[in-house]
Design a protein around this motif. Structure first.
Motif, PDB file in Angstrom:
ATOM      1  N   ASN A 125       0.473  -0.986  -0.211  1.00 40.37           N
ATOM      2  CA  ASN A 125       0.311  -0.596  -0.192  1.00 40.37           C
ATOM      3  C   ASN A 125       0.812   1.377   0.096  1.00 40.37           C
ATOM      4  OD1 ASN A 125      -2.892  -1.203  -0.201  1.00 40.37           O
ATOM      5  ND2 ASN A 125      -2.313  -1.508   2.203  1.00 40.37           N
ATOM      6  N   GLN A 201      -0.858  10.536   9.377  1.00 38.97           N
ATOM      7  CA  GLN A 201      -1.135   8.941   9.940  1.00 38.97           C
ATOM      8  C   GLN A 201      -1.879  10.167  11.215  1.00 38.97           C
ATOM      9  OE1 GLN A 201       0.454   6.804   6.866  1.00 38.97           O
ATOM     10  NE2 GLN A 201       1.517   5.779   8.857  1.00 38.97           N
ATOM     11  N   SER A 226       5.124  -1.862  10.822  1.00 37.53           N
ATOM     12  CA  SER A 226       5.778  -0.995  11.501  1.00 37.53           C
ATOM     13  C   SER A 226       5.994  -0.188  12.809  1.00 37.53           C
ATOM     14  CB  SER A 226       6.683  -0.111  10.143  1.00 37.53           C
ATOM     15  OG  SER A 226       5.475   1.256  10.449  1.00 37.53           O
ATOM     16  N   GLY A 228       3.864   2.737  12.592  1.00 33.91           N
ATOM     17  CA  GLY A 228       4.021   3.922  11.753  1.00 33.91           C
ATOM     18  C   GLY A 228       3.012   5.272  12.861  1.00 33.91           C
ATOM     19  N   GLU A 333      -9.340  -5.776   3.644  1.00 36.93           N
ATOM     20  CA  GLU A 333      -8.057  -5.759   3.764  1.00 36.93           C
ATOM     21  C   GLU A 333      -7.566  -6.645   4.487  1.00 36.93           C
ATOM     22  OE1 GLU A 333      -4.347  -4.149   1.795  1.00 36.93           O
ATOM     23  OE2 GLU A 333      -3.459  -5.230   3.130  1.00 36.93           O
ATOM     24  N   ALA A 335      -5.137  -7.538   6.715  1.00 36.67           N
ATOM     25  CA  ALA A 335      -4.816  -7.000   7.782  1.00 36.67           C
ATOM     26  C   ALA A 335      -5.638  -6.078   8.288  1.00 36.67           C
ATOM     27  CB  ALA A 335      -3.631  -6.383   7.374  1.00 36.67           C
ATOM     28  N   GLY A 364      -7.388  -0.754   4.939  1.00 38.36           N
ATOM     29  CA  GLY A 364      -7.091  -0.632   3.644  1.00 38.36           C
ATOM     30  C   GLY A 364      -8.798  -1.482   3.364  1.00 38.36           C
TER      31      GLY A 364
END
Ligand SMILES: *Cc1c(COP(=O)(O)O)cnc(C)c1O
Ligand SMILES: [Zn+2]
Length: 395
Positions: A125, A201, A226, A228, A333, A335, A364
């Motif tokens: 993504n 974000q 990650s 983030g 998605e 995830a 997502g």
């Protein structure tokens, strides 16, 4: 908007030129001016509404299309989860994920400083998002992908025509290596948890908190790779608290796939740092980061907000994905489906209460994944037989 960076762990301030990391090794984030007033730009759409908390001012073109995603009350999922569920649908973004929030701020900053090239390290993504924003802004773009990237994902990234380079070798090391090379070649790498991306974000959580005013939700659940996005969520709450604009602190709850769960392992073990794991295969490929650069910061976020980090296995993720489609009409998605499975676990463990208001961040869209299986049980009938077939099922 301030231009200085700050380390959450040692309370050190740095000039922006310091880059992405504190001397202690932890990632830096942008400081904000504590006089923010949530009402000030409330009538603006997208990220513009939060311009006073962002390191950029000018959002136009595609960068003005990020944010403002729907928050959907999905009451048919309450029984599945064991608490009251809302879904923040980040799949509505131009490239189908929340990554557009970070890419928008990153690209807006690059344009404001008159620079001409961006890059990223991603096979999913983030690659699509950075490539799309670079294309819209007329910037050069380098996308570094692993050598074994599936061709269908390469095709989605490729439509925006970035310079795609397959890199053979330790993909984990590319994060640091790319930033170093980028500094020399004037390519601004907008990697997973760099300060500009985290600033963008954090707006997911700013929007969620605003949607519940005058209260705040009891918990926000998001998948973590990650770290983030998780760091951004924590920063949003900290910014609002500093400005006296946070009604109450939602628990930040993070979910990982059991096959690759370094942050959840550290949470369970009660450690302050996150040790790399040997990641196994999972259907939630977007969150399989065995050595997350903002892992320790995500861990601190969960603990500071009285939240948690849990992991869920692939069967639970598959079932959650189906439940989101059949109980809420949402194609998320894989995830992102971890959030429903995670909320269910947290409710069962008593971390979330039955009447808690819980926001699942569907990070997502599922429409980019080809995991859906055709329904073989669907009947095939001649037009003349339609009446009888429908009558047999619905009468
Ligand atoms: C990038 C991504 C995540 C993980 O976000 P991090 O900031 O890397 O933790 C989760 N879900 C989807 C769909 C993503 O694209
Ligand atoms: Zn530090």
């Amino acid at each position: 908007v301030t231009d200085s960076l700050w380390c959450y762990r040692c309370d050190e301030t740095y000039p922006r030129s310091a880059g992405a990391r504190c001397d202690c090794g932890e990632p830096l984030w942008f400081d904000v001016d504590p006089t923010y007033d949530p009402a000030r730009h409330a009538d603006e759409s997208g990220l513009g509404r939060y311009r006073d908390l962002l390191p950029v001012d000018e959002l136009r073109g595609l960068t003005s299309a990020a944010g403002g995603t729907p928050l959907i009350r999905t009451d048919r999922l309450d029984d599945v989860a064991g608490c009251r569920i809302w879904v923040k649908d980040e799949g509505e973004h131009p490239t189908g994920s929340f990554k557009d929030r970070g890419s928008a701020v990153g690209v807006a900053d690059v344009l404001a400083r008159g620079r001409t090239a961006v890059g990223t390290v991603s096979h999913g993504n983030m690659a699509m998002s950075v490539a799309a924003h670079a294309a819209a802004a007329g910037l050069d773009c380098a996308v570094l992908v692993p050598a074994d990237i599936p061709p269908e994902r390469l095709a989605i990234i490729g439509q925006y025509d970035p310079e795609i380079i397959r890199v053979d070798g330790d993909y984990g090391r590319l994060y640091e290596v790319s930033i170093r090379i980028g500094e020399r070649l004037d390519i601004d790498f907008l990697n997973s948890d760099v300060p500009l991306r985290v600033a963008g974000q954090k707006t997911t959580t700013l929007e969620v908190v605003d949607a519940f005013r005058p209260d705040a939700p009891d918990a926000i659940v998001m998948p973590v790779s990650s770290g983030g996005h998780a760091s951004g969520a924590w920063k949003a709450l900290r910014d609002l608290r500093a400005c006296g604009a946070l009604p109450s602190t939602p628990k930040l709850c993070f979910v990982q796939a059991a096959a690759c769960d370094p942050v959840a392992t550290a949470f369970r073990d009660g450690t302050e740092t996150v040790s790399p794991v040997t990641g196994g295969e999972t259907i939630a490929y977007s969150i399989a980061n065995a050595d997350p650069p903002s892992g320790a910061r995500a861990l601190a976020a969960a603990r500071d907000t009285d939240g948690a980090v849990v992991s869920v296995d692939d069967d639970e993720i598959r079932e959650a994905r189906t439940r989101l489609a059949r109980g809420a009409g949402l194609c998320v998605e894989t995830a992102s489906a971890t959030t429903l499975a995670g909320a269910r676990r947290l409710a069962a463990a008593g971390v979330l209460a039955p009447d808690d208001r819980v926001v699942l961040v569907a990070t997502g869209s599922g429409f980019k994944e080809s995991t859906a299986t055709a329904d073989a049980a669907a009947p095939s009938v001649p037009l003349a037989g339609l009446d009888a077939t429908l009558a047999a099922r619905f009468a």
